[in-house]
Design an enzyme around this catalytic site. Structure first.
Site, PDB file in Angstrom:
ATOM      1  CG  ASP A 290      -2.244  -0.296   1.099  1.00 18.08           C
ATOM      2  OD1 ASP A 290      -2.585  -0.649  -0.037  1.00 18.08           O
ATOM      3  OD2 ASP A 290      -3.002  -0.191   2.054  1.00 18.08           O
TER       4      ASP A 290
ATOM      5  CB  SER B  21       5.767   2.147  10.602  1.00 19.95           C
ATOM      6  OG  SER B  21       5.091   1.651  11.741  1.00 19.95           O
ATOM      7  CE  LYS B  22       3.498   0.671   3.734  1.00 19.41           C
ATOM      8  NZ  LYS B  22       3.409   0.195   2.355  1.00 19.41           N
ATOM      9  NE  ARG B  23       6.220  -3.385  11.848  1.00 19.04           N
ATOM     10  CZ  ARG B  23       6.610  -2.917  13.028  1.00 19.04           C
ATOM     11  NH1 ARG B  23       5.996  -3.256  14.120  1.00 19.04           N
ATOM     12  NH2 ARG B  23       7.650  -2.096  13.093  1.00 19.04           N
ATOM     13  CE  LYS B  24       5.822   1.386  16.782  1.00 20.50           C
ATOM     14  NZ  LYS B  24       6.669   2.455  17.305  1.00 20.50           N
TER      15      LYS B  24
END
Ligand code: GLU
Length: 498
Positions: free
Chosen positions: A12, A248-251
């Site tokens: 993404d 970040s895309k993770r967080k």
């Protein structure tokens, strides 16, 4: 004057790509230059097929259009690094011939072990140059050898570690390691590809995230060794989570660019928001701060000296506020067309609405325009106008609010509304025919003056009958849009259900 944004298609698209594109583009448009979209897809392990299309979609949605790129072409095509592999080879050869780069056959295991020992003994980590100055045969005689070599830069002791940045002034970076520039799979690493491509594509200003500051001395070395003129540098402050960590895309779901559209933000608001993250508000003629501005206004007065180098924190409250402002400033027809995908997604309208439905939607949109901060709030407000009367659901919390006098309120309303002529006479503001002014006059007369009720108490049950909910768009206008038949149907249905 030429700039570029150079995202890697690894999933993404990241919100940082839009943020970089915006600042690149604000400057480029001001200067009358060209803005290039280059796809840096040399990391084959992290490559994701659909991510390039998502990039076009999201940047296009934001209106951050590029002049050259893989999809639109341009004089320096191809703009995908994986299609430029032959371009890099000669540069690598030149660097090897001039002694600035060398082959390295060290195995992964050897490199990992070397690093472990360096860390344990608290030495600086970095390649120990075992392969430097050796032929393949000489190196093959030693342990930790692999058949397929990489190529490394020979970073000299006197490498220049500081450089000028248009945002930060003089910047210093730590001493680099003997960076790999060509991988075992024959792909260049980012460092080589970025320098070669920025040169070949005539990029004059490299605008990118501050995480690349530590790489810039390596890039400057490559420019020097290859006898090329380096560009100007602008390292933008990194976007940060509220805990100050890099976004970040993770967080943080808001790190995904597609998230904003899903949530119902309009592109104008996101562009405005991204600009404000690193740039002060505009000033009006009286020197007051103006936080709401368009891309063109931003671009016209853009000045690198005003970019704040301190990492901005993502404050979604501010974005939501800007979104409401932008929604209110849109023309109702334009807003209605932007609502369509959300209404279709929610099943309120089909993907191919009739002219009648579009007309009704525009009328409803004008009513709810001031009541929305996010486009995703629209289906709940619009939905009641597009269901059959006998399909309207009365929400439990709305029903729970009804009182003992609700039947009398509904009976009275049905009686006086029944007397209004079915057709709006089209006399603006005149209470004749089926229009909001006439409806209001009739209901106030009957319920407030007649029954002596407080307006809020009197109109609550009507609101529930019409929309099924406790809150609805303005009541009299809603009744006007629904029409007399539907309005009376709905009032009777609630009455009958009591
Ligand atoms: N491909 C790099 C990235 O994904 C580009 C960095 C640069 O702009 O030099 O961020």
């Amino acid at each position: 004057m030429r700039t570029r944004v150079a995202p890697s298609p690894t999933g993404d698209p990241h919100v940082g790509t839009a943020y970089m594109s915006l600042f690149n583009l604000a400057f480029t448009r001001q200067q009358g230059g060209q803005f290039v979209l280059r796809i840096e897809d040399t990391d084959r392990a992290r490559f994701r097929e659909d991510s390039e299309q998502q990039l076009y979609d999201t940047l296009g949605w934001l209106g951050l259009w590029w002049d050259e790129g893989p999809d639109v072409g341009g004089p320096f095509a191809p703009y995908r690094q994986s299609e430029r592999l032959e371009t890099y080879r000669p540069y690598v050869e030149r660097l090897i011939e001039s002694g600035h780069a060398y082959y390295c056959w060290c195995s992964k295991e050897r490199l990992a072990k070397m690093r472990m020992v360096q860390e344990k003994t608290k030495q600086p980590t970095g390649y120990d140059r075992l392969c430097h100055g050796k032929t393949r045969e000489e190196r093959a005689a030693l342990p930790g050898f692999t058949e397929t070599p990489v190529v490394r830069m020979l970073v000299p002791d006197d490498v220049e570690l500081s450089f000028d940045d248009v945002i930060r002034g003089k910047v210093s970076a730590p001493r680099p390691d003997d960076q790999v520039i060509l991988k075992a799979d024959g792909f260049p690493t980012y460092h080589l590809a970025v320098v070669v491509d920025d040169h070949e594509m005539g990029i004059t200003h490299v605008v990118r995230g501050e995480e690349w500051i530590s790489s810039t001395p390596k890039h400057i070395l490559l420019y020097r060794w290859l006898g090329l003129k380096p560009p100007e540098w602008a390292h933008m402050p990194l976007l940060r989570n509220p805990d100050k960590s890099k976004i970040s895309k993770r967080k943080n779901p808001a790190a995904r660019l597609t998230w904003f559209r899903e949530q119902g933000y309009v592109p104008e608001a996101l562009v405005n928001f991204l600009a404000l993250l690193a740039y002060p508000p505009q000033q009006d003629a009286d020197g007051h701060d103006v936080e709401v501005f368009t891309f063109d206004e931003f671009s016209k007065s853009f000045d690198w000296g005003k970019v704040n180098p301190v990492g901005p924190i993502f404050d979604l409250k501010k974005l939501e506020w800007l979104n409401g402002v932008c929604i209110r400033s849109l023309d109702a027809g334009e807003l209605a067309s932007r609502l369509l995908p959300y209404l279709e997604e929610a099943g309120v309208l089909s993907g191919n609405p009739s002219l009648g439905e579009l007309g009704r939607l525009e009328a409803v949109t004008a009513l709810i325009q001031t009541r929305m901060a996010l486009l995703t709030e629209a289906p709940a407000l619009v939905g009641p106008f597009f269901v059959a009367d006998d399909q309207l659901e009365i929400q439990p919390d709305a029903r729970a609010q009804l009182r003992d006098d609700t039947p009398r309120v509904l009976d009275e309303a049905i009686r006086v509304l029944g007397d209004i002529d079915d057709h709006d006479k089209g006399l603006l503001g005149m209470d004749s025919g089926w229009n909001a002014a006439a409806i209001e006059a009739a209901l106030r007369g009957a319920l407030v003056s007649g029954l002596g009720m407080k307006p809020r108490v009197a109109f609550g049950p009507l609101r529930t009958a019409i929309s099924g909910a406790r809150v609805s768009p303005p009541l009299f206008e809603s009744m006007q849009i629904l029409g007399k038949t539907s309005t009376l149907n709905r009032l009777r249905m609630l009455r009958d259900s009591l």
